[in-house]
Design an enzyme around this catalytic site. Structure first.
Site, mmCIF file in Angstrom:
data_model
loop_
_atom_site.group_PDB
_atom_site.id
_atom_site.type_symbol
_atom_site.label_atom_id
_atom_site.label_comp_id
_atom_site.label_asym_id
_atom_site.label_seq_id
_atom_site.Cartn_x
_atom_site.Cartn_y
_atom_site.Cartn_z
ATOM 1 C CE LYS A 1 -3.192 2.759 2.806
ATOM 2 N NZ LYS A 1 -3.949 2.905 4.068
ATOM 3 C CD GLU B 1 -6.061 8.801 10.970
ATOM 4 O OE1 GLU B 1 -5.500 7.717 11.165
ATOM 5 O OE2 GLU B 1 -6.212 9.299 9.828
ATOM 6 C CD GLU C 1 -7.326 3.049 1.691
ATOM 7 O OE1 GLU C 1 -7.043 4.191 2.107
ATOM 8 O OE2 GLU C 1 -8.142 2.849 0.767
ATOM 9 C CD GLU D 1 -9.868 8.151 -0.869
ATOM 10 O OE1 GLU D 1 -9.140 8.196 0.149
ATOM 11 O OE2 GLU D 1 -10.152 7.082 -1.446
#
Length: 425
Positions: free
Chosen positions: A147, A206, A250, A386
């Site tokens: 990733k 976050e 992911e 995105e």
């Protein structure tokens, strides 16, 4: 790029971190020594712990860490100011605390309202970003990485003086739109010839970590879908995100990596088997709340942050290979985007959030960043979309700031904040 050597700023608050009911602020203080390069974050954690042990009660370390250790962190010793408020009053509170209301000597009284930006320009062009996504997919296919998070940016040059007025305007707009976010503003070291320090500001969804005694909580996010103003469509998008194999994979990269890194420090570690949904004003995310009890003696919040950062949520896995690929493919260095903003006190307790949905503002302009996690099932066009959905948070705040600035001139920014018909505005 235009330069404004006559512009000065007078920051009232060098650092701000706000939750819905509590805003913490700090003026600039004694900086911690920084040695950029490999090992910088761990060395800073050690230096912070040592400096706090020798400091009076009530002293804390605050500031910002960059994404990459090649960029110097900006941390200092200071005292935190606590501003408690009901959620409905947060916007007014952060607006008044975020920057000086004073106008530079010689400026007209209304000059602070005249700063504005021109049409944001993509860095790189969308076609180049799609090509970079394909390059990441080739590395995944070759087995080099599993990733990588690939970022792009928008740059909006200033067309007038008075950029200091945009800081409170943007933070206030973000507070009104992103009611659950961690709002932040940090005055960074001066980089330009005009001497005006840049400001990193945004609304992060976050939390990397929060340490309270031997208790540790994390809220990693990975996997994203744009929200919709029609409740039925919005619900369908959230459900699709939960069922998405690509987004689950992911997210799993992030959670597995955090679990592996945390276990040596923990006497107990609770990681749910499946993620849940987290909503912002414009986006759905997958999140996994992680709770741990630390072994004695508990490592400090900054020691833990320096060991975990950057997580696969903002970098990739394996981390060294993903970071090297990011440096090769990204058109503009991230600097403090996807880094950390937070604080730590003498006991080692602290709170560090990831600097997302943000931009860096100086006298020349505003640069916004957004990224997308690339895994085997990713498609270039979807990853580009995105990043556009993530840009919308700051672009909408930018338009709000323009409307609230009395002498701001009309720009094309509104056109860039417009979304496809039916999406949330």
């Amino acid at each position: 790029m235009p330069s404004h050597p006559d512009i000065g700023t007078t920051p009232v608050v060098g650092w701000l971190l706000s939750t819905p009911r509590l805003t913490l602020t700090s003026a600039e203080g004694d900086p911690l020594p920084v040695q950029r390069g490999a090992g910088q974050f761990a060395a800073l954690a050690h230096a912070a712990e040592s400096a706090l042990r020798q400091s009076p009660e009530g002293t804390a370390v605050v500031g910002a860490l960059p994404f990459d250790e090649a960029v110097p962190a900006h941390l200092w010793l200071t005292r935190l100011e606590h501003h408690r408020h009901p959620p409905a009053e947060r916007a007014a509170t952060v607006g008044s605390l975020s920057y000086a209301k004073a106008v530079p000597d010689g400026a007209e009284p209304n000059a602070r309202h005249s700063a504005w930006v021109t049409t944001p320009k993509p860095e790189p062009q969308p076609s180049a970003y799609r090509a970079a996504v394909r390059a990441v997919l080739a590395e995944i296919e070759a087995g080099t990485i599993r990733k990588a998070v690939l970022a792009r940016s928008l740059y909006a040059p200033l067309n007038a003086v008075g950029h200091w007025a945009l800081v409170p305007a943007l933070i206030t707009a973000l507070a009104r739109r992103e009611t659950a976010a961690h709002l932040f503003a940090v005055t960074l070291p001066t980089t330009g010839v005009h001497g005006a320090p840049p400001t990193l500001l945004g609304a992060s969804p976050e939390t990397l970590l929060r340490r309270t005694g031997d208790l540790l909580t994390l809220r990693p996010l990975a996997g994203t879908a744009a929200r919709h103003q029609d409740p039925a469509v919005d619900h369908a998008r959230a459900t699709a995100l939960l069922r998405s194999g690509k987004d689950q994979a992911e997210h799993r990269h992030v959670v597995d990596d955090l679990g592996r890194r945390l276990r040596p420090w923990c006497q107990s570690l609770d990681i749910p088997a499946r993620p849940r949904l987290h909503a912002t004003g414009r986006l759905w995310h997958l999140t996994t709340p992680i709770h741990a009890r630390l072994r004695h003696p508990a490592p400090s919040a900054l020691t833990l942050a320096s060991a975990l950062h950057p997580t696969p949520a903002v970098c990739g896995t394996p981390t060294p290979a993903a970071a090297a690929l990011i440096r090769t493919l990204e058109a503009v260095p991230r600097r403090y985007f996807s880094g950390l903003v937070g604080w730590m006190d003498k006991t080692g307790d602290g709170h560090w959030v990831i600097s997302l949905r943000c931009g860096e503002l100086d006298a020349d302009g505003l640069r916004l960043h957004a990224g997308a996690g690339i895994v085997r099932a990713s498609r270039p066009e979807s990853e580009l979309a995105e990043t556009e959905a993530k840009f919308a948070t700051m672009l909408a705040a930018l338009e709000d700031a323009r409307r609230s600035t009395p002498r701001a001139r009309p720009t094309a920014a509104a056109a860039l904040t417009a979304r496809r018909t039916g999406e949330i505005r």
